[in-house]
Structures are given as structure tokens and as C-alpha cells.
Design a protein around this motif. Structure first.
Motif, mmCIF file in Angstrom:
data_model
loop_
_atom_site.group_PDB
_atom_site.id
_atom_site.type_symbol
_atom_site.label_atom_id
_atom_site.label_comp_id
_atom_site.label_asym_id
_atom_site.label_seq_id
_atom_site.Cartn_x
_atom_site.Cartn_y
_atom_site.Cartn_z
ATOM 1 N N VAL A 93 13.531 -10.114 25.512
ATOM 2 C CA VAL A 93 13.046 -11.491 25.696
ATOM 3 C C VAL A 93 11.983 -11.803 24.645
ATOM 4 O O VAL A 93 12.012 -12.856 23.997
ATOM 5 C CB VAL A 93 12.476 -11.686 27.120
ATOM 6 N N ILE A 94 11.047 -10.886 24.450
ATOM 7 C CA ILE A 94 9.984 -11.081 23.453
ATOM 8 C C ILE A 94 10.588 -11.210 22.062
ATOM 9 O O ILE A 94 10.221 -12.103 21.283
ATOM 10 C CB ILE A 94 8.976 -9.918 23.509
ATOM 11 N N THR A 127 5.216 -21.698 20.659
ATOM 12 C CA THR A 127 5.470 -20.852 19.493
ATOM 13 C C THR A 127 4.485 -19.687 19.582
ATOM 14 O O THR A 127 3.431 -19.794 20.225
ATOM 15 C CB THR A 127 5.252 -21.622 18.174
ATOM 16 N N TYR A 128 4.820 -18.571 18.925
ATOM 17 C CA TYR A 128 4.050 -17.350 19.130
ATOM 18 C C TYR A 128 3.608 -16.757 17.793
ATOM 19 O O TYR A 128 4.319 -16.846 16.788
ATOM 20 C CB TYR A 128 4.895 -16.328 19.895
ATOM 21 N N ARG A 153 1.438 -15.282 26.530
ATOM 22 C CA ARG A 153 1.829 -16.670 26.817
ATOM 23 C C ARG A 153 2.958 -16.731 27.855
ATOM 24 O O ARG A 153 2.963 -17.604 28.730
ATOM 25 C CB ARG A 153 2.253 -17.371 25.529
ATOM 26 N N ILE A 154 3.931 -15.844 27.719
ATOM 27 C CA ILE A 154 5.031 -15.830 28.693
ATOM 28 C C ILE A 154 4.488 -15.496 30.082
ATOM 29 O O ILE A 154 4.841 -16.145 31.069
ATOM 30 C CB ILE A 154 6.115 -14.810 28.275
ATOM 31 N N MET A 155 3.614 -14.499 30.160
ATOM 32 C CA MET A 155 3.046 -14.094 31.445
ATOM 33 C C MET A 155 2.242 -15.224 32.071
ATOM 34 O O MET A 155 2.361 -15.511 33.267
ATOM 35 C CB MET A 155 2.160 -12.859 31.248
ATOM 36 N N ARG A 156 1.430 -15.909 31.247
ATOM 37 C CA ARG A 156 0.566 -16.957 31.768
ATOM 38 C C ARG A 156 1.354 -18.204 32.174
ATOM 39 O O ARG A 156 1.092 -18.810 33.209
ATOM 40 C CB ARG A 156 -0.487 -17.330 30.716
ATOM 41 N N ARG A 157 2.343 -18.584 31.355
ATOM 42 C CA ARG A 157 3.040 -19.844 31.598
ATOM 43 C C ARG A 157 4.234 -19.706 32.540
ATOM 44 O O ARG A 157 4.523 -20.614 33.319
ATOM 45 C CB ARG A 157 3.509 -20.417 30.258
#
Length: 328
Positions: free
Chosen positions: A257-258, A273-274, A283-287
Motif C-alpha cells: 500500500v505504501i 501526496t507524500y 498520513r495514512i494512519m492519521r487520515r
């Protein structure tokens, strides 16, 4: 030693043929995996079957094979390198015909590292082509909304599939490659190489030892007879490849996924965007929460299991040896 010596040209042919056959069979599921993993806010697809159905409706049957040309072109060297490298490393690490578990893991690590040189640009191009349909389906939702009467806001849903006449121009692998080389140089094609390495090395460290041990069970039950052993070796190789592939695929799905998010160049409205692996993870964990790291896990298992089952079946059939025998 009692073991057949590794013929590198034959192994390369076996790996290449296996990759071509496997990718042709499972590519539509891989496309669904990419699109599901890239969904952040707007839910265009509810799941794998919904994704495939909407893709066929809006892009036609061959829309499910968008990006397949890149994969079919580069999967031959990729699978050839992966399978042949593992064989060579296993032979070098073996002593008296025996290979300890640490040697199996180390051989898998070496195979996963070697393949990244081909895997990274292949998946970089494939992801852009696969995800174009999702972005096209999402675009109408991002258009400015008309003033609405007071009342509760309607739920955010994906728009209906686009008709033939309204389809936007699709990107091409050549166009993407030229643009990346022009704007970012060769490093543009290797964006996400660290994430690819982070995914493929653990995958190979899990897959190859697990496959070797599952496949050995079938050989031991063959009773030592040559013709029965050959038949058992093929079917056991196929099933061992399926089982080991699905376990390894699900295990490294969060890393996949990352990698997919980092390699996706075009983002939809409101999508993140990363700046790198750690930023992407945070960001994925937080959002989206921890469950986002398992997006596409079922698709990955359904892709990798038959892909490696077919690969190992073809590999142990000795297609490469047959081809070299005819040419010789």
C-alpha cells in the motif's frame, strides 16, 4: 550432491515464460488492487468485483488490461531474475546438498534485492496506467458544486461510469516514460525504489523458504519413482507456489500500500501526496486508520497465489531445458 546443476539460461527462460503466463491470467485483479489501494476519500469502488464491473462498463473489457503491455514486457526479466537468483543463491549456500533455514531466508533476500532493478520502473509505469480510470471516474465529483437548498448534505458517492464519448485521453507508457526522463531523469523511473525493496525483500524471505518446504513434502510422498515423482513435483510445485504466494502477499500488503501510494504521480481531489515512506505511513494512519494498510489484501492474495503457482509449475516443468534442447 544428487542435485541437478543449475542451468542459468534455462532458468531465465522458465522464469520468463512463467511470468508471461501468470500475468496474462491475473492482471485484471491486479488492476483492481491498485485502484482500491489508491482510494483515499471518494469511494469510487466498493470492492474488487465492483471495481471490475465498473471498469468493464466504463472502459470496456480491455480496460481491465490497462498497463498490461508494460507488465508483459518487463515481467519476463523480472520473474527470470527473481527465480534464477534464488536458485543460484540456494546452490551457493548449500553444503552437502542441504540448506539450513537461515540459508533459505538469505537466498530469498538476495532474490528480492536483485529483482528491484526491473520491478521498480515496471510498477511505476503500470500504476499510472492502471489508476487513470479511477481518476477519470472521480473527476466529475471534484467539479464545483451548484448552490443547494438548505437541508442535510447528500452523502459523497462516486459518479456513474463515463460514457464512451466522454472518456478523457488515456496516458501511454511511452508518454509517461518520456515525461519522467525529461523532467526527473532516470531517477524518475525509480521513484519508490526504497519502498519496492522494503516490500519485495520480506516477500521473498517469506515466500521462497515456505515454498521450498511445502514443495519438499510432495517430493517425499512420491515414493522415489521417477515418473510418479515428476507428476507429483509439478502439482506439488503449483499448489506450494499458490499457498506460499498467498501467505507472503498478505503479510507484506501494508508495505505494498505504501509503495503504491508513493509511486502514484496523479492524485485525485483532496488526496494526499507524500514525501517518503515515513511520511506516507504517518498520513495514512492519521487520515484513514490502520485498516487502510490492508487495502487490496484479498486482491493481492488472488493475484500472487496463481501467479506464483503458475510460475513454479512452469519452472519445474523444465520448459527452458526443452527450448534449449530444441535449439541445441
Amino acid at each position: 550432491m544428487g542435485e541437478k546443476r543449475v542451468s542459468l539460461p534455462a532458468k531465465l527462460i522458465n522464469g520468463g515464460v512463467a511470468g508471461l503466463v501468470g500475468v496474462t491470467c491475473v492482471f485484471p485483479i491486479d488492476l483492481a488492487k491498485t485502484r482500491l489501494q489508491n482510494q483515499q476519500g471518494i469511494q469510487v469502488y466498493k470492492g474488487m468485483f465492483d471495481c471490475l464491473a465498473k471498469t468493464i462498463r466504463s472502459e470496456g473489457y480491455f480496460g481491465c488490461y490497462r498497463g498490461a503491455a508494460v507488465n508483459l514486457t518487463l515481467v519476463t526479466p523480472e520473474k527470470a531474475i527473481k527465480l534464477a537468483a534464488n536458485d543460484v543463491f540456494r546452490q551457493q549456500l548449500s553444503k552437502d546438498g542441504r540448506l539450513p533455514l537461515w540459508g533459505e531466508v538469505l537466498a530469498g533476500c538476495g532474490a528480492g534485492t536483485c529483482q528491484v532493478v526491473v520491478t521498480t520502473p515496471m510498477e511505476m509505469l503500470k500504476i499510472q496506467l492502471q489508476d487513470a480510470g479511477r481518476l477519470a471516474a472521480q473527476r466529475p465529483v471534484a467539479a464545483p458544486a451548484q448552490p443547494a437548498a438548505p437541508g442535510p448534505a447528500p452523502p459523497l458517492v462516486a459518479p456513474p461510469p463515463q460514457t464512451q464519448s466522454s472518456r478523457p485521453q488515456r496516458p501511454s507508457a511511452t508518454g509517461i516514460t518520456v515525461e519522467l526522463l525529461k523532467t526527473r531523469g532516470l531517477t524518475g523511473l525509480y521513484r519508490g525504489a526504497g519502498a519496492t525493496l522494503m516490500r519485495d525483500v520480506p516477500f521473498s524471505m517469506i515466500y521462497f523458504p515456505l515454498f521450498a518446504n511445502l514443495n519438499a513434502l510432495g517430493r517425499e510422498s512420491a515414493g522415489g519413482q521417477a515418473d510418479v515423482q515428476a507428476q507429483a513435483s509439478f502439482w506439488q510445485s503449483f499448489m506450494a507456489g499458490c499457498c506460499a504466494g498467498s501467505v507472503a502477499a498478505v503479510a507484506v500488503t501494508p508495505l505494498d500500500v505504501i509503495k503504491t501510494r508513493l509511486q502514484t504521480l496523479q492524485k485525485g481531489e483532496g488526496e494526499d501526496t507524500y514525501r517518503g515512506i515515513l511520511d506516507c505511513t504517518r498520513r495514512i494512519m492519521r487520515r484513514e486508520g490502520p485498516s487502510a494498510f490492508l487495502k487490496g489484501a484479498t486482491c493481492r492474495a488472488l493475484v500472487i497465489a496463481p501467479l506464483f503457482g503458475i510460475a513454479q509449475g512452469v519452472y519445474f516443468l523444465g520448459v527452458g531445458e526443452m527450448v534449449l534442447g530444441l535449439l541445441g
